[in-house]
Design a protein around this motif. Structure first.
Motif, short mmCIF file in Angstrom:
data_model
loop_
_atom_site.label_atom_id
_atom_site.label_comp_id
_atom_site.label_asym_id
_atom_site.label_seq_id
_atom_site.Cartn_x
_atom_site.Cartn_y
_atom_site.Cartn_z
N LEU A 252 0.84 -1.09 0.00
CA LEU A 252 -0.07 -0.03 0.15
C LEU A 252 0.72 1.33 0.07
N SER A 253 0.53 2.16 -0.75
CA SER A 253 1.40 3.53 -0.95
C SER A 253 0.41 4.79 -0.58
N LEU A 254 1.10 5.58 -0.14
CA LEU A 254 0.26 6.95 -0.18
C LEU A 254 1.62 7.92 -0.39
N GLY B 30 -1.03 9.38 -4.32
CA GLY B 30 -2.13 9.53 -3.80
C GLY B 30 -2.22 8.05 -3.24
N LEU B 31 -3.12 7.36 -2.89
CA LEU B 31 -3.33 6.07 -2.32
C LEU B 31 -3.55 5.19 -3.39
N LYS C 188 -2.02 0.81 -4.90
CA LYS C 188 -1.22 -0.40 -4.29
C LYS C 188 0.10 -0.82 -5.53
N VAL D 137 -4.05 3.14 6.81
CA VAL D 137 -4.06 4.18 5.94
C VAL D 137 -3.54 5.24 7.01
N ALA E 85 -0.19 7.75 6.71
CA ALA E 85 -0.28 9.40 6.90
C ALA E 85 0.59 9.93 7.91
N GLU F 296 -0.70 -3.43 4.31
CA GLU F 296 -1.85 -3.21 4.88
C GLU F 296 -1.82 -3.99 6.27
#
Length: 195
Positions: free
Chosen positions: A15-17, A25-26, A28, A120, A124, A159
Motif C-alpha cells: 500500500l502506497s501513499l 495518492g493512495l 497499491k 492508512v 499518513a 496493509e
C-alpha cells in the motif's frame, strides 16, 4: 555503466501513499522509481512516466522525477523496520508559509519502505514524521528552509493494524533516523557535484 534511474521492485504488493507525479495518492504498488529528467524539463510528465514504465517492463509502480544525477546523489539508510531511499538537490530551498524564491530545479525525493502492516492513518502519520525529520535535517545542516518547492514523498507498507507512526513511537523513531541519515548523505553527495 552509470545508473541513470533508480528502480526498486517489491517482493509483494504494498500500500502506497504519496504525492508522486505517477500513481500518486493512495495506490497499491509493485515498486517505485526515481526517474532522471533534464534540469529544464517541461514535458508531459504523465505520458513520460507511463512510457518509462513501458520501456522498463514495469507495471503499477509509483514514480518520482528528479533533475539530480541519481548515480551521484542517491542515498539509502535503514533503521529498525524502515528503509529510506533519498535523492536531494537543494537549489530552490523554501519555507512553508512564505512566498518562495523564483523557481529553479531542485527536489528532495523520499521513499520509505516500512516492513510492517500499517493502517492508512499510520501511513499518513509516517509521512508527517518523515517530513519533520527532513526539515530538522535541513535546519541542522544550515539551510533556512523546511524543504524545496517540489519535494516528493512516498510511504510503502503492507496493509495492517498498526495505527500510529509518530515521533513518540518506535516506528516513528526509526522513520526519523532513516530519513535523517539518508538525507544527510544525499546532501553531502549533492554538494560534491557542485564543486
Amino acid at each position: 555503466m552509470r545508473r541513470k534511474h533508480h528502480i526498486h521492485p517489491f517482493e509483494e504488493e504494498m500500500l502506497s501513499l504519496s504525492n508522486a507525479p505517477h500513481n500518486g495518492g493512495l495506490f497499491k504498488a509493485r515498486g517505485f522509481f526515481f526517474m532522471h529528467v533534464h534540469k529544464n524539463y517541461g514535458g508531459d510528465y504523465r505520458r513520460d512516466c507511463r512510457e518509462f514504465e513501458r520501456l522498463n517492463g514495469l507495471k503499477n509502480y509509483v514514480g518520482f522525477m528528479t533533475a539530480a544525477d541519481i548515480e551521484d546523489v542517491l542515498a539509502c539508510a535503514k533503521a529498525g523496520k524502515v528503509e529510506a531511499h533519498v535523492t536531494a538537490g537543494i537549489t530552490n530551498p523554501a519555507i512553508a508559509g512564505e512566498t518562495p524564491p523564483p523557481w529553479r530545479p531542485g527536489t528532495i525525493n523520499i521513499a520509505l519502505i516500512i516492513d510492517e502492516g500499517l493502517s492508512v492513518g499510520a501511513i499518513a502519520n509516517a509521512i508527517m514524521t518523515a517530513t519533520e525529520a527532513k526539515t530538522y535535517t535541513l535546519l541542522k545542516l544550515g539551510y533556512n528552509a523546511t524543504g524545496t518547492t517540489s519535494d516528493g514523498i512516498g510511504v510503502f507498507a503492507r496493509e495492517g493494524a498498526v495505527r500510529w507512526a509518530g515521533t513518540a513511537t518506535e516506528l516513528g523513531i526509526s522513520i526519523g533516523r532513516a530519513v535523517r541519515e539518508a538525507l544527510e548523505e544525499s546532501i553531502r553527495k549533492w554538494k560534491k557535484t557542485r564543486g
